[in-house]
Design a protein around this motif. Structure first.
Motif, PDB file in Angstrom:
ATOM      1  N   PRO A 148       0.823  -1.223   0.000  1.00  0.00           N
ATOM      2  CA  PRO A 148       0.000   0.000   0.000  1.00  0.00           C
ATOM      3  C   PRO A 148       0.850   1.263   0.000  1.00  0.00           C
ATOM      4  N   ALA A 149       1.976   1.226   0.694  1.00  0.00           N
ATOM      5  CA  ALA A 149       2.847   2.408   0.744  1.00  0.00           C
ATOM      6  C   ALA A 149       3.416   2.717  -0.633  1.00  0.00           C
ATOM      7  N   ALA A 150       3.794   1.665  -1.364  1.00  0.00           N
ATOM      8  CA  ALA A 150       4.332   1.872  -2.708  1.00  0.00           C
ATOM      9  C   ALA A 150       3.255   2.391  -3.647  1.00  0.00           C
ATOM     10  N   MET A 151       2.046   1.848  -3.526  1.00  0.00           N
ATOM     11  CA  MET A 151       0.961   2.272  -4.404  1.00  0.00           C
ATOM     12  C   MET A 151       0.599   3.729  -4.173  1.00  0.00           C
ATOM     13  N   THR A 152       0.549   4.158  -2.913  1.00  0.00           N
ATOM     14  CA  THR A 152       0.210   5.554  -2.638  1.00  0.00           C
ATOM     15  C   THR A 152       1.327   6.492  -3.095  1.00  0.00           C
ATOM     16  N   LEU A 153       2.569   6.043  -3.009  1.00  0.00           N
ATOM     17  CA  LEU A 153       3.674   6.851  -3.513  1.00  0.00           C
ATOM     18  C   LEU A 153       3.583   6.967  -5.032  1.00  0.00           C
ATOM     19  N   TYR A 154       3.281   5.874  -5.674  1.00  0.00           N
ATOM     20  CA  TYR A 154       3.182   5.869  -7.133  1.00  0.00           C
ATOM     21  C   TYR A 154       2.117   6.852  -7.613  1.00  0.00           C
ATOM     22  N   LYS A 155       0.980   6.854  -6.946  1.00  0.00           N
ATOM     23  CA  LYS A 155      -0.129   7.708  -7.369  1.00  0.00           C
ATOM     24  C   LYS A 155      -0.177   9.057  -6.654  1.00  0.00           C
ATOM     25  N   GLY A 156       0.717   9.266  -5.672  1.00  0.00           N
ATOM     26  CA  GLY A 156       0.744  10.539  -4.966  1.00  0.00           C
ATOM     27  C   GLY A 156      -0.420  10.732  -4.036  1.00  0.00           C
ATOM     28  N   GLU A 157      -0.920   9.662  -3.462  1.00  0.00           N
ATOM     29  CA  GLU A 157      -2.090   9.741  -2.586  1.00  0.00           C
ATOM     30  C   GLU A 157      -1.724   9.524  -1.120  1.00  0.00           C
ATOM     31  N   GLY A 158      -0.431   9.529  -0.813  1.00  0.00           N
ATOM     32  CA  GLY A 158       0.015   9.293   0.553  1.00  0.00           C
ATOM     33  C   GLY A 158       0.640  10.533   1.170  1.00  0.00           C
ATOM     34  N   PRO A 159       1.602  10.348   2.072  1.00  0.00           N
ATOM     35  CA  PRO A 159       2.258  11.481   2.746  1.00  0.00           C
ATOM     36  C   PRO A 159       3.060  12.334   1.773  1.00  0.00           C
ATOM     37  N   SER A 160       3.334  13.555   2.189  1.00  0.00           N
ATOM     38  CA  SER A 160       4.047  14.495   1.324  1.00  0.00           C
ATOM     39  C   SER A 160       5.541  14.201   1.244  1.00  0.00           C
ATOM     40  N   SER A 161       6.035  13.356   2.144  1.00  0.00           N
ATOM     41  CA  SER A 161       7.443  12.955   2.077  1.00  0.00           C
ATOM     42  C   SER A 161       7.559  11.487   2.475  1.00  0.00           C
ATOM     43  N   VAL A 162       8.519  10.811   1.881  1.00  0.00           N
ATOM     44  CA  VAL A 162       8.764   9.397   2.151  1.00  0.00           C
ATOM     45  C   VAL A 162      10.261   9.192   2.330  1.00  0.00           C
ATOM     46  N   ASN A 163      10.628   8.581   3.445  1.00  0.00           N
ATOM     47  CA  ASN A 163      12.045   8.341   3.744  1.00  0.00           C
ATOM     48  C   ASN A 163      12.871   9.631   3.671  1.00  0.00           C
ATOM     49  N   GLY A 164      12.265  10.710   4.169  1.00  0.00           N
ATOM     50  CA  GLY A 164      12.959  11.984   4.222  1.00  0.00           C
ATOM     51  C   GLY A 164      13.039  12.734   2.913  1.00  0.00           C
ATOM     52  N   LYS A 165      12.358  12.262   1.886  1.00  0.00           N
ATOM     53  CA  LYS A 165      12.414  12.900   0.566  1.00  0.00           C
ATOM     54  C   LYS A 165      11.005  13.340   0.165  1.00  0.00           C
ATOM     55  N   ASP A 166      10.874  14.594  -0.308  1.00  0.00           N
ATOM     56  CA  ASP A 166       9.578  15.113  -0.714  1.00  0.00           C
ATOM     57  C   ASP A 166       9.010  14.314  -1.886  1.00  0.00           C
ATOM     58  N   VAL A 167       7.707  14.074  -1.822  1.00  0.00           N
ATOM     59  CA  VAL A 167       7.017  13.364  -2.905  1.00  0.00           C
ATOM     60  C   VAL A 167       6.535  14.387  -3.925  1.00  0.00           C
ATOM     61  N   PRO A 168       6.826  14.191  -5.201  1.00  0.00           N
ATOM     62  CA  PRO A 168       6.376  15.152  -6.218  1.00  0.00           C
ATOM     63  C   PRO A 168       4.858  15.166  -6.339  1.00  0.00           C
ATOM     64  N   GLU A 169       4.308  16.240  -6.844  1.00  0.00           N
ATOM     65  CA  GLU A 169       2.865  16.335  -7.048  1.00  0.00           C
ATOM     66  C   GLU A 169       2.393  15.194  -7.948  1.00  0.00           C
ATOM     67  N   GLY A 170       1.367  14.489  -7.496  1.00  0.00           N
ATOM     68  CA  GLY A 170       0.871  13.358  -8.275  1.00  0.00           C
ATOM     69  C   GLY A 170       1.718  12.119  -8.133  1.00  0.00           C
ATOM     70  N   GLY A 171       2.665  12.127  -7.200  1.00  0.00           N
ATOM     71  CA  GLY A 171       3.517  10.965  -6.992  1.00  0.00           C
ATOM     72  C   GLY A 171       4.453  10.705  -8.157  1.00  0.00           C
ATOM     73  N   CYS A 172       5.003   9.513  -8.199  1.00  0.00           N
ATOM     74  CA  CYS A 172       5.926   9.166  -9.282  1.00  0.00           C
ATOM     75  C   CYS A 172       5.213   9.101 -10.622  1.00  0.00           C
TER      76      CYS A 172
END
Length: 322
Positions: A148-172
């Motif tokens: 689930p964490a990978a899926m939310t990162l992929y789609k940008g539907e999770g936290p604004s940062s992951v492992n100390g790195k900002d998540v881009p708008e809309g995720g990967c």
């Protein structure tokens, strides 16, 4: 069931939320109502209906090109995922398409297909129901282990940062779309969809199509079936609700339809052939599309150029990745 199918199927997690398909071309085709070729079955690797080409189709990309872009984005997004410590599965090859573009724009049109599937979407030609079920299971299993964490990162539907790195708008997914020049997906197809749907509505209200529906309906009555137009026949709840034991609720799983559905769908196709339904309706719709295209030519042309550029950019990025 809505048979006005203007969409192409893409893998769920790789889908780019694109909604209309068509044919690419450098020039806008003009279609004259009197010059459109008569109804004729088209040779194809798939079955399910007559190939219908309309003017606005030239301002988007084909279903196959959308699959290429979808797979390219999902593949390239894997590099983004790695930056956050996640692996992302490389997409599987696309499954065969079971319908041609616009094949069911006016309902069923292929006697060979409806003799097996009725109003239900046909399986790709040569594929059995068990094979289709295995293919679907394979596609689902391919992403089954995605967390689930990978899926939310992929789609940008999770936290604004992951492992100390900002998540881009809309995720990967969003970041990769922007890399290939498709950051504004909804805006890109907005004008196309507007023209497509407005022309469809205008054609439906056109006296030539109203009369066409009346002739088709009269033909169906001769066989004892009472429907106002082809989409009413295709949308009959009996094909999904199993009314009186004659419905086809499990047709998709079984890969076949029940006798009554097949009988009605076959009569439907024969009546379309009798009244020249596809030729007349598509010619009228093309007239309305051409008028709307003239009013929206700037936006449509810009969208077409963006699609072409995105295809080129995606191929370029993939070649560097390899």
């Amino acid at each position: 069931m809505n048979t006005r199918n203007r969409t192409g199927g893409l893998l769920l997690v790789a889908a780019l939320a694109w909604t209309a398909v068509g044919c690419s071309s450098d020039e806008k085709p003009q279609v004259d109502a009197g010059a459109v070729q008569p109804y004729k079955a088209q040779a194809s690797k798939t079955w399910g209906g007559v190939a219908i080409s309309l003017p606005v189709d030239s301002y988007t990309v084909t279903a196959q090109e959308r699959q290429v872009l979808s797979q390219a984005v999902a593949t390239l997004a894997g590099d983004c995922m790695k930056q956050y410590g996640f692996d992302w599965p490389t997409p599987l090859p696309p499954t065969p398409r079971n319908l041609n573009t616009n094949a069911r724009l006016y309902g069923v049109t292929d006697l060979e297909s409806v003799a097996v599937f009725g109003y239900h979407p046909p399986l790709p030609k040569g594929m059995t129901a068990p094979q289709a079920e295995r293919e679907t299971a394979k596609q689902r299993a391919h992403y089954a282990n995605v967390s689930p964490a990978a899926m939310t990162l992929y789609k940008g539907e999770g936290p604004s940062s992951v492992n100390g790195k900002d998540v881009p708008e809309g995720g990967c997914l969003g970041e990769t779309r922007r890399k290939v020049g498709l950051g504004g997906i909804s805006e890109l197809d907005a004008t196309f969809n507007k023209v497509n749907l407005q022309a469809s509505k205008q054609a439906g209200n056109d006296p030539r199509v109203s009369g066409l529906n009346q002739r088709w309906s009269a033909c169906m009555k001769e066989s004892g079936y009472h429907y106002t137009d082809p989409l009413a026949a295709a949308g009959d709840p009996a094909w999904t609700a199993g009314e009186g034991g004659d419905g086809s609720k499990d047709s998709d799983a079984a890969g076949t339809a029940k006798p009554r559905e097949i009988t009605v769908a076959s009569a439907d196709v024969r009546c379309k052939q009798k009244v020249d339904y596809v030729r007349v309706h598509s010619a009228v719709e093309a007239e309305h599309q051409n008028k709307l295209i003239e009013k929206n030519i700037t936006a449509l042309s810009a969208a077409r150029d963006t699609w072409k550029s995105a295809l080129s950019k995606a191929n370029e990025l993939l070649s560097h990745k390899g």
